[in-house]
Motif scaffolding. Structure first.
Motif, PDB file in Angstrom:
ATOM      1  N   ILE A 146      22.712  21.692  47.298  1.00  0.00           N
ATOM      2  CA  ILE A 146      24.057  22.074  47.188  1.00  0.00           C
ATOM      3  C   ILE A 146      24.458  22.411  45.709  1.00  0.00           C
ATOM      4  CG2 ILE A 146      26.298  20.922  47.445  1.00  0.00           C
ATOM      5  CD1 ILE A 146      25.324  18.827  49.038  1.00  0.00           C
ATOM      6  N   THR A 147      25.020  23.489  45.753  1.00  0.00           N
ATOM      7  CA  THR A 147      25.288  24.446  44.377  1.00  0.00           C
ATOM      8  C   THR A 147      26.565  25.024  44.551  1.00  0.00           C
ATOM      9  OG1 THR A 147      24.373  25.520  42.669  1.00  0.00           O
ATOM     10  CG2 THR A 147      23.958  26.430  44.998  1.00  0.00           C
ATOM     11  N   ALA A 148      27.001  25.797  43.519  1.00  0.00           N
ATOM     12  CA  ALA A 148      28.132  26.743  43.560  1.00  0.00           C
ATOM     13  C   ALA A 148      27.972  27.984  42.771  1.00  0.00           C
ATOM     14  CB  ALA A 148      29.072  25.737  42.557  1.00  0.00           C
ATOM     15  N   ASP A 149      28.709  28.906  42.697  1.00  0.00           N
ATOM     16  CA  ASP A 149      28.713  30.211  41.931  1.00  0.00           C
ATOM     17  C   ASP A 149      29.134  29.993  40.694  1.00  0.00           C
ATOM     18  OD1 ASP A 149      31.033  29.643  43.053  1.00  0.00           O
ATOM     19  OD2 ASP A 149      31.531  31.550  43.709  1.00  0.00           O
ATOM     20  N   HIS A 150      30.059  28.964  40.337  1.00  0.00           N
ATOM     21  CA  HIS A 150      30.646  28.952  39.103  1.00  0.00           C
ATOM     22  C   HIS A 150      31.577  27.730  39.286  1.00  0.00           C
ATOM     23  CE1 HIS A 150      34.579  30.041  40.808  1.00  0.00           C
ATOM     24  NE2 HIS A 150      33.712  31.445  41.294  1.00  0.00           N
ATOM     25  N   GLY A 151      31.950  27.097  38.203  1.00  0.00           N
ATOM     26  CA  GLY A 151      32.996  26.158  37.959  1.00  0.00           C
ATOM     27  C   GLY A 151      34.307  26.844  37.675  1.00  0.00           C
ATOM     28  N   PHE A 152      35.222  25.948  36.973  1.00  0.00           N
ATOM     29  CA  PHE A 152      36.589  26.321  36.955  1.00  0.00           C
ATOM     30  C   PHE A 152      37.088  25.686  35.719  1.00  0.00           C
ATOM     31  CE2 PHE A 152      37.218  23.239  40.077  1.00  0.00           C
ATOM     32  CZ  PHE A 152      38.378  22.328  39.688  1.00  0.00           C
ATOM     33  N   LEU A 153      38.393  26.253  35.247  1.00  0.00           N
ATOM     34  CA  LEU A 153      39.186  25.541  34.220  1.00  0.00           C
ATOM     35  C   LEU A 153      40.585  25.288  35.228  1.00  0.00           C
ATOM     36  CD1 LEU A 153      38.529  27.389  30.803  1.00  0.00           C
ATOM     37  CD2 LEU A 153      37.978  24.900  31.546  1.00  0.00           C
ATOM     38  N   PHE A 154      41.162  24.152  34.908  1.00  0.00           N
ATOM     39  CA  PHE A 154      42.506  23.831  35.402  1.00  0.00           C
ATOM     40  C   PHE A 154      43.282  23.155  34.627  1.00  0.00           C
ATOM     41  CE2 PHE A 154      45.693  22.116  38.166  1.00  0.00           C
ATOM     42  CZ  PHE A 154      46.403  22.933  38.478  1.00  0.00           C
ATOM     43  N   GLY A 178      49.374  36.842  38.663  1.00  0.00           N
ATOM     44  CA  GLY A 178      48.674  36.329  39.906  1.00  0.00           C
ATOM     45  C   GLY A 178      48.145  34.753  39.665  1.00  0.00           C
ATOM     46  N   GLY A 179      48.896  34.147  38.686  1.00  0.00           N
ATOM     47  CA  GLY A 179      48.557  32.906  38.660  1.00  0.00           C
ATOM     48  C   GLY A 179      47.578  32.836  37.664  1.00  0.00           C
ATOM     49  N   ALA A 180      47.352  31.732  36.783  1.00  0.00           N
ATOM     50  CA  ALA A 180      46.688  31.693  35.484  1.00  0.00           C
ATOM     51  C   ALA A 180      46.245  30.281  35.283  1.00  0.00           C
ATOM     52  CB  ALA A 180      47.338  32.168  34.299  1.00  0.00           C
ATOM     53  N   ARG A 181      46.865  29.243  35.865  1.00  0.00           N
ATOM     54  CA  ARG A 181      45.998  27.757  35.534  1.00  0.00           C
ATOM     55  C   ARG A 181      44.897  27.595  36.077  1.00  0.00           C
ATOM     56  NH1 ARG A 181      50.748  23.666  37.363  1.00  0.00           N
ATOM     57  NH2 ARG A 181      50.961  25.127  39.368  1.00  0.00           N
ATOM     58  N   PHE A 182      44.576  27.935  37.117  1.00  0.00           N
ATOM     59  CA  PHE A 182      42.940  27.985  37.863  1.00  0.00           C
ATOM     60  C   PHE A 182      42.335  29.305  37.399  1.00  0.00           C
ATOM     61  CE2 PHE A 182      40.043  29.208  40.789  1.00  0.00           C
ATOM     62  CZ  PHE A 182      39.197  28.003  41.141  1.00  0.00           C
ATOM     63  N   VAL A 183      41.423  29.085  36.691  1.00  0.00           N
ATOM     64  CA  VAL A 183      40.704  30.607  36.184  1.00  0.00           C
ATOM     65  C   VAL A 183      39.078  30.088  36.300  1.00  0.00           C
ATOM     66  CG1 VAL A 183      42.412  31.619  34.910  1.00  0.00           C
ATOM     67  CG2 VAL A 183      41.108  29.830  33.653  1.00  0.00           C
ATOM     68  N   HIS A 184      38.409  31.175  35.997  1.00  0.00           N
ATOM     69  CA  HIS A 184      37.022  31.158  35.860  1.00  0.00           C
ATOM     70  C   HIS A 184      36.693  32.618  35.359  1.00  0.00           C
ATOM     71  CE1 HIS A 184      36.134  33.094  39.801  1.00  0.00           C
ATOM     72  NE2 HIS A 184      37.118  32.342  40.327  1.00  0.00           N
ATOM     73  N   GLY A 185      35.332  32.563  35.054  1.00  0.00           N
ATOM     74  CA  GLY A 185      34.940  33.829  34.671  1.00  0.00           C
ATOM     75  C   GLY A 185      34.480  33.750  33.164  1.00  0.00           C
ATOM     76  N   GLY A 186      34.830  32.731  32.429  1.00  0.00           N
ATOM     77  CA  GLY A 186      34.379  32.676  30.966  1.00  0.00           C
ATOM     78  C   GLY A 186      33.342  31.527  30.713  1.00  0.00           C
TER      79      GLY A 186
END
Length: 874
Positions: free
Chosen positions: A642-650, A725-733
């Motif tokens: 079980i894995t993921a493509d990325h995490g997130f900040l929120f 488009g909403g900015a509290r949930f983000v990823h990419g960094g």
């Protein structure tokens, strides 16, 4: 009563004595309800109260001069001068019944002195149904008071004839929680002559008698006495005159505990206690009482809400020096109680789910503050590997505790409560400024100091090597090997840790959590491509990713890539919808099965639903656990990743100007610009961003038609390039929350020896001490769990009370043992039990019973003697 004997006596009057007509006057109406049920051979019953005398004379002498009739009259015989049936009476037979004697025999009572007492209850015994119900309760040696108590039980339809049960049943019948209203059955107590007996019982058990007693007055005193017993200080002066005598207090505590413990009658307690709270102006009375005074009281909902408010204040006031274990101890105790138990039904009168969530939020916030306080005194990691390791070993708990706290606080706000408003602000400050900002500053130093330039960490594998490292070695072990890979979009490390613990709570599952360094930028397209089997990754001129030259954005395209290794790609929900045989047929041709799960990103990466991010994480954890269980149990899967493509900040809080890294115009060469990353060719340096190359951070090769390898910009720290488009949930960094990509290795253990180690059990509980002896009407027992709670050792909730045989002689209390601490001092809990106010045999052995609250199974019992000093009896 046995009507057979009456019927035999009447048949004798008709058939042996030769009477055609028999008069039966019953002035007390004792047999009015049974006369119609008598089995009289060839005899008709004619009621003189229902037919006028002339009609009776005509029927008996003209219409049916040979028929046999029982002439029943529920009144005294008229005077001769007024008796229109006197001439018939003179040649007819007469009958009377000694009901009291018949009742004594019918009920099996031994005391002849009870005849008069039974005669005074004649109206009650007129009903065969009431009599039959009473017969099931009567014992041969019962006295007058016992009979009245059991008559009361029949009238109020109590399950048992004990006073507590019949009182609870009676109070439960008060309509709609209206204190001034009487139960519908109350007039029957007067009608059948047992109202005085009821108040005598109340006096004997609770020590309360009044010139004009009412149920309202009694209920107020019961509840106030229960409150007084639970307080850790003196009752407010304005309520002290309502407290029962000491023995009455003890019985009030036990009686009300039984009422609250009744799933059928608990709702009436909730309504009536609220009405009493309003009547006695409870809010005013509580104003001078602090948390320590209130924390064991459980009588009123308003007390529960006051405790929650005071516990919140303590958390806020002591945040910088918080004793998290002490806060959790109070919160856990309240969650075991009546008003905040998650195991009892939720209602408007008892908002248990919300209160449970409030206490959970307080305990979680305390853990967050304690973690922050502890981290302030730990030396800062000196290099990037040490900081990354610190995140995966302990700092991820900030993210997890923040999520848990927000989840619970959301439940309170959903009911319109503001109780956690100030707490949320402090939690936001601690998490945002105390943790995220500090982590970003430290991590930025390492990114700028060379980490981004080579994007490698010792002993931390890279995401783009996933297939070669995790999947290929399993396939190499034999042609029969099959590997399942579940990729959950945006499943970050802290959520994966919780999922791992949940999986390890299942039989024959062995789950191990690892981590890999995610690709940069940490967005879905690149992360998904990195997890596929490949020799090289590349971008085309328009920024589209390719795996060994093949497109990989769509599910069908990924399936084609996986086809090179005998694999298939499918959506997780598609497999979950398949029946067992259908699922087995689907996977049979393949050695590699990639399942794509999308719950977190699908909900959170939209402005309309990003506020539901943490709810989505909760759903994802449960769905992934169920998906894994289906693979193991239905598809015979043995190796699951079980894995993921990325995490997130929120963060819950709205973003401000300081959270934004304004770019102005996009630089030349930009291919794609998002909130946390920008992709392009030949990007310039920028003071506001970090610049990197996907050749370094993802192993991407330069496309022949492109201008070298794809480059990127990412904002520093937790900033965003824009809020569109909403900015509290983000990823990419490049924050650890985004790039610490989890890898859970799940194995289905088939070996009996290995599987045995995965069995779960509830934690054992012991009572401290031995030779237990109770010498006061209120006694505290110390209990301790035998080991820490963990993945395989589950919490247990126990119902605890002292018993005499099958009947409790104290209040029944609930305690949950769930400490995960290794400190034995945190395993202890105290239960306070109050004895009924009655005599106890000092030579008799009673039992302290510990029963599982969910199953009712007895977990342990301990012998106890009760030797009360005389002064404690009253």
């Amino acid at each position: 009563m046995d009507t057979r004997r009456i019927a035999d006596a009447l048949n004798e009057r008709f058939h042996q004595d030769g009477h055609r007509l028999v008069f039966w006057h019953d002035p007390e109406s004792e047999f009015e309800e049974t006369v119609g049920d008598l089995d009289l051979n060839g005899v008709s019953v004619l009621r003189l109260d229902e037919h006028p005398p002339l009609e009776v004379k005509a029927r008996l002498e003209l219409e049916d001069p040979t028929g046999r009739y029982l002439l029943y009259a529920p009144f005294e015989p008229p005077a001769p001068d007024d008796d229109w049936l006197l001439d018939i009476r003179l040649y007819s037979g007469r009958f009377s019944a000694d009901r009291a004697s018949m009742l004594l025999a019918d009920l099996g009572l031994a005391q002849q002195s009870l005849r008069q007492h039974l005669a005074e209850r004649a109206r009650f015994f007129a009903s065969r149904e009431r009599l039959e119900r009473l017969k099931r309760l009567i014992s041969a040696d019962d006295g007058a008071a016992d009979i009245d108590r059991k008559i009361l039980a029949v009238l109020v339809k109590a399950d048992h004839p004990e006073l507590f049960t019949l009182l609870i049943t009676l109070l439960d019948a008060i309509p709609d929680g209206q204190l001034d209203a009487e139960p519908a059955v109350w007039p029957d107590l007067t009608k059948y002559g047992v109202e005085d007996a009821f108040w005598d019982l109340i006096d004997a058990h609770f020590g309360w008698r009044d010139e004009a007693p009412t149920l309202k007055g009694l209920l107020i005193r019961l509840l106030v006495s229960d409150l007084a017993n639970g307080l850790g200080s003196a009752l407010p002066a304005g309520l002290q005159h309502l407290v029962l005598p000491k023995r009455g207090v003890a019985n009030a505590v036990v009686c009300l505990a039984q009422w609250r413990d009744s799933s059928a009658r608990g709702p009436s307690y909730e309504r009536l206690s609220a009405a009493v709270a309003e009547t006695i102006k409870l809010d005013q009375q509580l104003s001078g009482l602090g948390l320590d005074a209130l924390q064991e009281a459980k009588t009123f909902l308003r007390v529960e809400q006051a405790i929650a408010g005071r516990l919140r204040d303590r958390v806020l006031e002591t945040a910088d020096r918080i004793d998290a274990e002490a806060i959790r101890k109070v919160a856990s105790s309240r969650q075991d109680g009546y008003w905040a138990s998650a195991k009892l039904a939720d209602s408007e009168a008892a908002p248990r789910k919300t209160l449970h969530a409030v206490y959970q939020a307080l305990a979680t916030a305390a853990d967050l503050f304690a973690l922050h306080n502890a981290e302030k005194i730990i030396p800062e990691p000196t290099d990037a590997p040490a900081l990354f390791r610190a995140y995966t070993e302990r700092l991820y708990r900030f993210d997890q505790l923040y999520r848990h706290c927000c989840e619970c606080a959301d439940a309170a706000e959903a009911r319109g409560w503001d109780i956690l408003k100030a707490l949320r602000e402090r939690v936001e400050q601690t998490y945002g400024q105390g943790f995220l900002a500090e982590l970003a500053l430290r991590w930025n130093k390492h990114l700028a100091g060379g980490l981004l330039a080579h994007w490698r960490l010792p002993e931390v594998p890279s995401q783009q090597d996933f297939f070669a490292r995790e999947v290929a070695p399993q396939l190499a072990k034999g042609p029969e090997r099959r590997v399942f890979v579940i990729i959950s979009d945006a499943l970050r490390y802290e959520a994966a840790q919780e999922l791992t613990a949940q999986l390890n709570g299942r039989y024959r599952f062995d789950a191990r959590l690892g981590v890999q360094l995610g690709v940069l930028p940490s967005y879905t397209g690149l992360g998904m491509a990195a997890l596929l089997p490949h020799a090289q990754l590349s971008y085309d001129a328009k920024g589209a990713l390719r795996v060994d030259g093949l497109p990989c954005a769509a599910l069908e395209q990924r399936a084609k890539v996986l086809g090179t290794v005998d694999g298939i790609a499918a959506k997780a929900e598609t497999l979950m919808a398949m029946k067992k045989d259908e699922g087995r047929a689907f996977i049979k041709p393949y050695r590699v099965v990639y399942l794509y799960h999308d719950r977190i990103d699908a909900i959170s990466d939209k402005p309309a639903t990003e506020a539901e991010t943490f709810h989505a994480v909760r759903q994802a954890i449960d769905e992934l656990a169920d998906l894994t269980a289906k693979i193991v149990n239905s598809l015979n899967g043995n190796q699951i990743l079980i894995t993921a493509d990325h995490g997130f900040l929120f963060q819950e809080r709205p973003l401000g100007v300081t959270d934004k890294s304004t770019l102005g115009e996009e630089p030349a060469g930009t291919v794609k610009a998002k909130k946390r990353y920008l992709l392009g060719y030949d990007l310039p340096e920028s003071d506001q961003t970090f610049r990197g190359s996907t050749a370094v951070t993802a192993g991407c090769m330069a496309d022949a038609k492109a201008q070298g390898a794809m480059q990127f910009w990412i904002p520093k720290g937790t900033n965003r390039f824009h809020f569109v488009g909403g900015a509290r949930f983000v990823h990419g960094g490049a924050m650890p929350q985004e790039v610490a990509v989890p890898v859970i290795r799940v194995q289905h253990l088939k070996s009996t020896d290995k599987a045995a180690k995965t069995k779960t059990r509830t934690v054992g509980v012991s009572v401290l001490g031995n030779n237990f002896k109770v010498t006061t009407n209120r006694h505290r027992f110390q209990l301790i769990q035998n080991e820490p709670v963990g993945e395989r050792v589950k919490p247990v909730t126990l119902k605890i009370a002292l018993y005499d045989g099958d009947e409790p002689v104290t209040n029944v209390e609930t305690l949950t043992f769930d400490s995960t601490s290794t400190d034995m001092n945190h395993w202890r809990k105290t239960v306070s039990l109050t004895l009924e106010g009655r005599a106890f045999d000092s030579k008799r052995v009673y039992q302290l019973l510990l029963r599982d609250a969910e199953t009712g199974v007895e977990e342990a019992r301990f012998d106890v003697t009760i030797d009360l000093a005389f002064g404690n009896d009253f």
